[in-house]
Design an enzyme around this catalytic site. Structure first.
Site, short mmCIF file in Angstrom:
data_model
loop_
_atom_site.label_atom_id
_atom_site.label_comp_id
_atom_site.label_asym_id
_atom_site.label_seq_id
_atom_site.Cartn_x
_atom_site.Cartn_y
_atom_site.Cartn_z
N CYS A 77 0.87 -1.18 0.00
CA CYS A 77 0.00 0.00 0.00
C CYS A 77 0.91 1.23 0.00
O CYS A 77 1.71 1.40 0.93
CB CYS A 77 -0.85 -0.03 1.26
SG CYS A 77 -1.80 1.47 1.55
N CYS A 188 -0.68 3.69 -6.59
CA CYS A 188 -1.59 3.07 -5.63
C CYS A 188 -1.74 1.64 -6.10
O CYS A 188 -1.93 1.40 -7.30
CB CYS A 188 -2.94 3.78 -5.64
SG CYS A 188 -4.23 2.87 -4.76
N1 DGL Z 1 -3.92 0.44 -2.09
C1 DGL Z 1 -3.58 1.58 -1.35
C2 DGL Z 1 -2.35 2.29 -1.90
O1 DGL Z 1 -1.54 1.71 -2.57
C3 DGL Z 1 -4.60 2.59 -0.94
C4 DGL Z 1 -6.03 2.37 -0.98
C5 DGL Z 1 -6.80 3.21 0.02
O2 DGL Z 1 -6.96 4.41 -0.16
O3 DGL Z 1 -7.20 2.63 1.01
O4 DGL Z 1 -2.16 3.46 -1.65
#
Ligand code: DGL
Length: 269
Positions: A77, A188
């Site tokens: 993430c 993301c």
């Molecule tokens: N998958 C997450 C990232 O790479 C974020 C998703 C979210 O906002 O919860 O930032």
């Protein structure tokens, strides 16, 4: 690696986005025990406070480490990795691998030197990103879009709902008007899951770059040094922090990715 010395690797994200990183790692290293945790009780992380994210990620990783004697943790993430890595590395002695936007390769690939960072609202505001741009993309004009909507669309896609390209176009409207934008960082982990849809909305862009492959390479390297803590066999499993109904499509997708069991974990907020 023998059957009895498979490292246990935890992937952590707020939702299903980290599966885009997991897929790359699992392809390269099929012989590991995999755990995937999504903090759906706090999804989306995009606009949550930094302090809250740091506290959640530390708590959840500590909890799962106590239960499963982890050998390596991947914070799959970007929103969390851009703030949480120093505290995790202080707390754990096992390797902690983060996921941060691939600004450097994007700057290198771009011929027009006009690039875009597509990430969450939280990530685009981080100082960490300003440092990356200063260090690796000084020669470029860097556009940024922070979107929670795209994260939600990726979640829905994995649950079997159709993605409406008009929703993506609305989010990317500024960039659609920029004919020389030629490299986009998918900053993301949810966004590689809707890459083909994003591509259709930005036909002028020749490079869409995520961090999955680089992370897989890094983990393969780090595992050479890892001494596996538990020799017990375990099945690959998914953890979540709030009860929810697993839609058929999501359940099928998780099974296809090798996860056999889904369990709720209780984390106090
Ligand atoms: N998958 C997450 C990232 O790479 C974020 C998703 C979210 O906002 O919860 O930032």
């Amino acid at each position: 690696m023998t059957a009895l010395s498979k490292p246990r690797i935890l992937f952590f994200d707020s939702g299903v986005g980290g599966l885009s990183v997991y897929q790359e790692v699992q392809k390269r290293l099929p012989d590991c025990h995999y755990l995937y945790c999504f903090d759906n009780a706090f999804f989306p992380y995009s606009e949550k406070s930094e302090a809250l994210i740091i506290e959640r990620v530390n708590k959840i990783c500590t909890h799962l480490d106590r239960l499963y004697a982890l050998d390596l943790i991947v914070i799959a993430c970007n929103t969390a990795s851009t703030i949480v890595l120093p505290s995790l590395r202080q707390h754990f002695s096992i390797p902690i691998v983060g996921t941060v936007p691939a600004i450097k390769p994007a700057a290198e690939y771009s011929s027009t030197k006009h690039i875009g960072l597509l990430a969450t609202k939280g990530t685009v505001k981080r100082e960490y990103i300003d440092h990356l741009i200063e260090k690796y993309a000084q020669s470029c004009r860097v556009e940024k879009i922070g979107s929670t909507k795209l994260v939600e669309l990726a979640e829905r896609k994995l649950r079997g709902y159709p993605v409406d390209l008009n929703d993506i176009r609305t989010e990317l409207s500024e960039w659609i008007m920029m004919p020389d934008l030629d490299a986009i960082v998918l900053g993301c982990t949810h966004f590689p899951l809707i890459k083909s849809e994003i591509q259709q909305c930005l036909p002028q862009v020749s490079h869409f770059i995520d961090s999955g492959e680089a992370i897989a390479k890094r983990i393969a390297f780090l595992l050479n040094e890892v001494k596996v803590r538990s020799k017990n066999h375990m099945i690959s499993q998914v953890f979540y922090t709030k009860p929810f109904i697993i839609e058929d499509d999501l359940s099928e997708c998780l099974h296809a990715l090798g996860f056999e069991q889904f369990s709720l974990i209780h984390i106090n907020s």
